[in-house]
Design a protein around this motif. Structure first.
Motif, mmCIF file in Angstrom:
data_model
loop_
_atom_site.group_PDB
_atom_site.id
_atom_site.type_symbol
_atom_site.label_atom_id
_atom_site.label_comp_id
_atom_site.label_asym_id
_atom_site.label_seq_id
_atom_site.Cartn_x
_atom_site.Cartn_y
_atom_site.Cartn_z
ATOM 1 N N LEU A 291 0.828 -1.209 0.000
ATOM 2 C CA LEU A 291 0.000 0.000 0.000
ATOM 3 C C LEU A 291 0.858 1.253 0.000
ATOM 4 N N LEU A 292 0.288 2.329 -0.547
ATOM 5 C CA LEU A 292 0.919 3.654 -0.433
ATOM 6 C C LEU A 292 -0.145 4.732 -0.576
ATOM 7 N N GLY A 293 0.238 5.970 -0.296
ATOM 8 C CA GLY A 293 -0.684 7.096 -0.415
ATOM 9 C C GLY A 293 -1.764 7.055 0.658
ATOM 10 N N ASP A 294 -2.931 7.621 0.345
ATOM 11 C CA ASP A 294 -4.006 7.706 1.324
ATOM 12 C C ASP A 294 -4.474 6.345 1.817
ATOM 13 N N ALA A 295 -4.207 5.300 1.069
ATOM 14 C CA ALA A 295 -4.604 3.962 1.500
ATOM 15 C C ALA A 295 -3.906 3.548 2.787
ATOM 16 N N VAL A 296 -2.706 4.141 3.043
ATOM 17 C CA VAL A 296 -1.930 3.715 4.215
ATOM 18 C C VAL A 296 -1.392 4.882 5.031
ATOM 19 N N HIS A 297 -1.259 6.075 4.433
ATOM 20 C CA HIS A 297 -0.804 7.241 5.203
ATOM 21 C C HIS A 297 -1.637 8.475 4.844
ATOM 22 N N ALA A 298 -2.917 8.402 5.179
ATOM 23 C CA ALA A 298 -3.840 9.506 4.899
ATOM 24 C C ALA A 298 -3.624 10.632 5.898
ATOM 25 N N THR A 299 -3.513 11.843 5.401
ATOM 26 C CA THR A 299 -3.275 12.983 6.282
ATOM 27 C C THR A 299 -4.284 14.086 6.011
ATOM 28 N N THR A 300 -4.189 15.138 6.790
ATOM 29 C CA THR A 300 -5.049 16.310 6.628
ATOM 30 C C THR A 300 -4.252 17.394 5.896
ATOM 31 N N PRO A 301 -4.897 18.489 5.468
ATOM 32 C CA PRO A 301 -4.194 19.463 4.618
ATOM 33 C C PRO A 301 -3.316 20.466 5.362
ATOM 34 N N HIS A 302 -3.118 20.306 6.661
ATOM 35 C CA HIS A 302 -2.449 21.348 7.437
ATOM 36 C C HIS A 302 -1.016 21.619 7.009
ATOM 37 N N LEU A 303 -0.331 20.630 6.462
ATOM 38 C CA LEU A 303 1.045 20.818 5.984
ATOM 39 C C LEU A 303 1.139 20.747 4.462
ATOM 40 N N ALA A 304 -0.008 20.687 3.800
ATOM 41 C CA ALA A 304 -0.040 20.646 2.331
ATOM 42 C C ALA A 304 0.891 19.568 1.792
ATOM 43 N N SER A 305 0.892 18.396 2.421
ATOM 44 C CA SER A 305 1.885 17.386 2.090
ATOM 45 C C SER A 305 1.299 16.027 1.728
ATOM 46 N N GLY A 306 -0.015 15.907 1.645
ATOM 47 C CA GLY A 306 -0.605 14.615 1.306
ATOM 48 C C GLY A 306 -0.170 14.134 -0.065
ATOM 49 N N ALA A 307 -0.272 15.007 -1.065
ATOM 50 C CA ALA A 307 0.143 14.633 -2.417
ATOM 51 C C ALA A 307 1.637 14.372 -2.467
ATOM 52 N N GLY A 308 2.412 15.217 -1.805
ATOM 53 C CA GLY A 308 3.856 15.041 -1.803
ATOM 54 C C GLY A 308 4.275 13.715 -1.203
ATOM 55 N N MET A 309 3.628 13.319 -0.095
ATOM 56 C CA MET A 309 3.961 12.041 0.520
ATOM 57 C C MET A 309 3.618 10.880 -0.405
ATOM 58 N N ALA A 310 2.511 10.982 -1.135
ATOM 59 C CA ALA A 310 2.123 9.914 -2.053
ATOM 60 C C ALA A 310 3.115 9.788 -3.201
ATOM 61 N N VAL A 311 3.542 10.933 -3.761
ATOM 62 C CA VAL A 311 4.517 10.895 -4.850
ATOM 63 C C VAL A 311 5.845 10.333 -4.355
ATOM 64 N N GLU A 312 6.301 10.802 -3.197
ATOM 65 C CA GLU A 312 7.539 10.266 -2.627
ATOM 66 C C GLU A 312 7.454 8.752 -2.444
ATOM 67 N N SER A 313 6.331 8.272 -1.927
ATOM 68 C CA SER A 313 6.192 6.839 -1.678
ATOM 69 C C SER A 313 6.284 6.049 -2.972
ATOM 70 N N GLY A 314 5.659 6.566 -4.034
ATOM 71 C CA GLY A 314 5.753 5.879 -5.323
ATOM 72 C C GLY A 314 7.172 5.811 -5.838
ATOM 73 N N ILE A 315 7.916 6.897 -5.673
ATOM 74 C CA ILE A 315 9.315 6.931 -6.115
ATOM 75 C C ILE A 315 10.173 5.983 -5.283
ATOM 76 N N VAL A 316 10.007 6.034 -3.957
ATOM 77 C CA VAL A 316 10.810 5.186 -3.065
ATOM 78 C C VAL A 316 10.531 3.709 -3.335
ATOM 79 N N LEU A 317 9.263 3.351 -3.537
ATOM 80 C CA LEU A 317 8.933 1.958 -3.828
ATOM 81 C C LEU A 317 9.661 1.481 -5.079
ATOM 82 N N ALA A 318 9.622 2.287 -6.136
ATOM 83 C CA ALA A 318 10.309 1.910 -7.377
ATOM 84 C C ALA A 318 11.817 1.821 -7.171
ATOM 85 N N GLU A 319 12.377 2.756 -6.401
ATOM 86 C CA GLU A 319 13.823 2.719 -6.136
ATOM 87 C C GLU A 319 14.217 1.437 -5.423
ATOM 88 N N GLU A 320 13.465 1.075 -4.391
ATOM 89 C CA GLU A 320 13.834 -0.107 -3.609
ATOM 90 C C GLU A 320 13.625 -1.389 -4.413
#
Length: 380
Positions: A291-320
Motif C-alpha cells: 500500500l501507499l498514499g491515502d490507503a496507508v498514510h492519509a493525512t489532513t491538509p495542514h502541511l499541504a503534504s498529502g500529495a507530496g507524501m504519495a509521490v515520494e512513496s511511489g518513487i521510493v517503492l520503485a527505487e527499492e
C-alpha cells in the motif's frame, strides 16, 4: 513496452489512478516494468480546487521529470508565506527556503491541471490504463499475485500496489490488521476563485474560530481553504447551502480572505468534507501486495503534504524494487524509509488541527507548521 525485470519484478498492477498511483506507475514504467493501471472512475476524473505544492513535493515531481510543466501551468514562488490575524493584520512571514538549487521553494496548481499533467506522462510511457475497474480478490501465490477484477476478468502480476484512496479496496482485501481513517473533528471548506488584486504570496489566517489559507495556483487563480469544527449530519449540503454557509463563515475576515468573501459567486467551485487521518500500522505489505498514499498514510491538509507524501512513496517503492533482488527485501526497505516520515506528517498535521480546535496561540500554530515543513526538507 519490452518487459524487463528491475530487481525481481517485471510486471505490476497499480490499483488507483490518483496522484500516488500515477506516480508509482510512472516510476516503475520509467525503469522498464510492464505496468497496468486501473481506476474505478470510468472517466478518470479528478475533483477539487487547487493544491499547494511545497518544496519537498516539487523535489519529488522533479524526480519524475514533471516539475517544468508544473512551473509552466501552475504558480511557483521563491519562498515565503504570509501569516495574518483573521482581521487582516500581518503577523509574520514564514520563510520557505529553496531545498535544491534551481528548484522553486513553493507554489500551487489547480488539481485538475496537475492530474492532466500526470495523465499525459502515463500515456507517453504507454502504460496500460483500464477504467471503471477495481479488484475483488487478491492471492499471493509463489512469485506473483493472482488478481480477480470487478468485471470478472483475471490477471497475474509480480506485484500489486494499492493506491486507491482512503476507501482502499486493496486494504480491505489484504490487510485485516488495518482500520478506516479516523475523523479528526475538523472539516475543510474550499473555494476556487480568481486571484485577489493584492495577493502576491500564499497566506494563512489565524486567531478566529475558523483558520483559513489562500494558495496562488495560476496567473489569475487561487483557492481558499477554511477549517471548521465538523458537525456530523445526515444529508450533504447542496450548492446553495455551501455558498451561503461559506460566505457567512468568512464574515469576520479581512485582507484577501475578506476580498474573496465579498467577490465569491455561486459560479465558483465550493466543496466541504470532514477531515480524517491515519498512519496505518505496519506491515504495509502482505505477500506481494503493498500500500501507499491515502490507503496507508492519509493525512489532513495542514502541511499541504498529502500529495507530496504519495509521490515520494511511489518513487521510493520503485527505487527499492530496483535496488533489491528480493521483492521481500525491497518492500521492507520501502516501509522502513517511509513509515517515520509519513507518521511525522500525519501526527504533526493532526496536532496542528487539534490546537486550532482548542483556539491555540496563532504564533505557536505557525511555529509548528514551520518546524514540520523544515523537517520535510530532509532527503527522503
Amino acid at each position: 513496452m519490452n518487459e524487463q525485470k528491475i530487481g525481481s519484478i517485471a510486471s505490476a498492477l497499480i490499483v488507483g489512478g490518483g496522484i500516488g498511483g500515477m506516480a508509482t506507475a510512472i516510476s516503475l514504467a520509467q525503469r522498464g516494468v510492464a505496468v497496468d493501471l486501473i481506476d474505478l472512475d470510468p472517466d478518470w476524473r479528478v475533483y477539487g480546487a487547487g493544491i499547494t505544492i511545497t518544496g519537498p513535493t516539487l523535489r519529488a515531481y522533479k524526480h519524475l521529470g514533471l516539475v517544468d510543466r508544473i512551473k509552466a501551468e501552475g504558480a511557483v514562488t521563491t519562498g515565503a508565506s504570509r501569516v495574518r490575524l483573521f482581521n487582516g493584520q500581518i503577523l509574520r512571514v514564514l520563510d520557505e527556503p529553496e531545498i535544491e538549487e534551481g528548484l522553486p521553494a513553493t507554489g500551487g496548481i489547480m488539481r485538475p491541471i496537475l492530474h492532466r499533467i500526470m495523465q499525459d506522462c502515463v500515456r507517453e510511457l504507454d502504460i496500460s490504463v483500464r477504467l471503471g475497474l477495481t479488484v475483488t480478490a487478491l492471492e499471493t501465490e509463489g512469485e506473483g499475485v493472482n488478481v480477480t477484477f470487478s468485471d470478472g476478468t483475471n490477471g497475474r502480476y509480480d506485484l500489486v500496489v494499492g493506491a486507491d484512496s482512503v476507501f482502499s479496496a486493496v486494504r480491505k482485501l489484504a490487510f485485516p490488521h488495518m482500520a478506516e481513517p479516523v475523523e479528526t473533528g475538523q472539516g475543510c471548506w474550499r473555494i476556487s476563485i480568481r486571484k485577489p488584486p493584492e495577493q502576491d504570496m500564499g497566506e494563512f489566517y489565524f486567531g478566529s474560530d475558523n483558520p483559513c489559507g489562500i494558495t496562488i495556483c495560476g496567473e489569475d487563480a487561487v483557492y481558499l481553504f477554511l477549517l471548521t469544527p465538523h458537525v456530523p449530519r445526515e444529508k450533504f449540503m447542496d450548492d446553495e447551502e455551501l455558498f451561503t454557509t461559506m460566505k457567512e463563515l468568512l464574515g469576520p475576515f479581512g485582507g484577501n480572505a475578506g476580498w474573496i468573501r465579498d467577490n465569491m459567486s455561486r459560479a465558483n467551485w465550493i466543496n466541504y468534507r470532514p477531515l480524517a487521518a491515519a498512519i496505518q500500522p505496519r506491515p504495509w505489505s502482505s505477500g506481494r501486495v503493498v500500500l501507499l498514499g491515502d490507503a496507508v498514510h492519509a493525512t489532513t491538509p495542514h502541511l499541504a503534504s498529502g500529495a507530496g507524501m504519495a509521490v515520494e512513496s511511489g518513487i521510493v517503492l520503485a527505487e527499492e524494487l530496483a535496488n533489491n533482488t528480493s521483492v521481500e527485501q525491497a518492500l521492507a526497505a520501502y516501509e522502513e524509509r517511509r513509515f517515520d516520515r509519513c507518521r511525522d506528517v500525519i501526527e504533526s498535521s493532526v496536532a496542528i488541527g487539534q490546537l486550532q480546535l482548542d483556539h491555540g496561540n496563532p504564533g505557536q500554530i505557525a511555529g509548528m507548521i514551520e518546524g514540520a515543513l523544515g523537517r520535510l526538507n530532509a532527503p527522503y
